[in-house]
Design an enzyme around this catalytic site. Structure first.
Site, short mmCIF file in Angstrom:
data_model
loop_
_atom_site.label_atom_id
_atom_site.label_comp_id
_atom_site.label_asym_id
_atom_site.label_seq_id
_atom_site.Cartn_x
_atom_site.Cartn_y
_atom_site.Cartn_z
N ALA A 46 0.80 -1.24 0.02
CA ALA A 46 -0.09 -0.04 -0.11
C ALA A 46 0.87 1.43 -0.21
O ALA A 46 0.47 2.25 -0.72
CB ALA A 46 -1.03 -0.08 1.29
N CYS A 47 2.17 1.46 0.71
CA CYS A 47 2.62 2.73 1.01
C CYS A 47 4.04 2.64 0.40
O CYS A 47 4.69 3.72 0.49
CB CYS A 47 2.79 2.87 2.62
SG CYS A 47 4.01 1.72 3.29
N GLY A 48 4.54 1.47 -0.40
CA GLY A 48 5.72 1.93 -0.91
C GLY A 48 6.88 1.62 0.08
O GLY A 48 6.67 0.93 1.29
N CYS A 52 8.54 2.18 3.14
CA CYS A 52 8.23 3.13 4.31
C CYS A 52 9.35 3.90 4.74
O CYS A 52 10.69 3.31 5.18
CB CYS A 52 7.77 2.22 5.44
SG CYS A 52 6.43 0.96 5.14
#
Length: 308
Positions: free
Chosen positions: A148-150, A152
């Site tokens: 979801a977020c690449g 981190c």
């Protein structure tokens, strides 16, 4: 010692029961190779009644990316991804993070080391490098990534300035609004797995004239782009000047960072960019288009590349 028989064509294969082994033969341990979709039984509500049916889900499984030089080895990332194009994903991730250039990679293979359980071997990729292992202080805090977020806490703009220069604009081919209008439909028509599951992001590479060159899908938008950049890297196409990137969903800093390192001058998305994505595009001379739907879009940076 059991033998391991990989599944063909990426299909799921259940473990073969030991009773299938004939007299005098050792039982074969079949390794399950995950595919991009997984079948599930679901309840669908219709007219006040729940009906059971089969459904296709987008597969999400971990992928461990290892690098090795000689006898030295290190895990650099674990990401949740949709199986398929795993070698491209590993190559694209390493390239985008500044770990390995095309000339640095000697081979990419699924891991068969004894410390990897059989069921995890298609979820572990080893990238063998020429020379020694690079110093990776920037990745020390980015060991775990998600769909979801690449990556981190990935490198800030300050760190990116040390790796990348603004893209040259004098040799750009203008992209017409009419070409941009057609990109979402062309991307969507190439999303075969999305058509089955409705649950995947996509990244598509197009010429300035709108011709599709490659499309990759994944549960993570940044993974889809890593696969696309990995494909370009493994086919000798980098850098990707004069091309257009079209992504589903929003445009994050990670998307822009990966596009910048690949030399992509134009990035388009069907949804909104983040503030840091806009900052990056403006500082590095990239064109960023958002809310590209039907016959309208917003230009957040680099309007000079949009022809009239």
């Amino acid at each position: 010692m059991s033998r391991h028989l990989p599944a063909r064509n990426g299909a799921d294969v259940e473990n073969a029961p030991s009773s299938e082994a004939g007299p005098g033969f050792e039982a074969v341990e079949v390794v399950r190779r995950p595919g991009p979709t997984t079948r599930a039984r679901v309840g669908q509500m219709r007219a006040g009644t729940i009906h059971e049916r089969r459904d296709d889900l987008a597969t999400e499984e971990p992928l461990e990316i290892r690098i090795q030089a000689g006898e030295e080895r290190r895990t650099v990332a674990i990401t949740m991804r949709t199986p398929g194009h795993d070698f491209e994903l590993a190559a694209g991730f390493l390239y985008g993070e500044g770990v390995a250039a095309p000339a640095d990679i000697a081979s990419i293979a699924y891991c068969t080391d004894e410390d990897v359980p059989p069921e995890a071997r298609y979820n572990t990729v080893t990238v063998r490098l020429r020379g020694g292992l690079p110093d990776l202080p920037s990745l020390d805090r980015h060991f775990m990534t998600s769909s979801a977020c690449g990556v981190c806490g990935t490198a800030s703009l300050d760190a990116l300035r040390g790796r990348c220069s603004p893209l040259p604009g004098q040799e750009d081919v203008p992209v017409s609004p009419e070409v941009l209008y057609g990109l979402p439909g062309r991307l969507r028509s190439a999303q075969g797995i999305f058509g089955k599951t409705g649950g995947l992001h996509a990244a598509g590479l197009f010429t300035a004239g709108g011709e599709p060159l490659a499309v990759r899908e994944d549960v993570g938008r940044h993974n889809a782009l890593d696969k696309l950049v990995g494909w370009a890297m493994m086919t000798g196409r980098l850098p990707l000047g004069g091309h257009v990137l079209m992504v589903s969903g929003r445009t994050s800093y990670e998307i822009m960072q990966k596009a910048l390192t690949a030399g992509l001058p134009v990035v388009c998305a069907v949804s909104a960019p983040s503030s840091l994505a806009v900052d990056l595009a403006r500082e590095f001379g990239m064109t960023l288009v958002g809310f590209l739907r039907e016959e309208r879009f917003n230009v957040y940076a680099g309007a000079h590349r949009i022809g009239r």
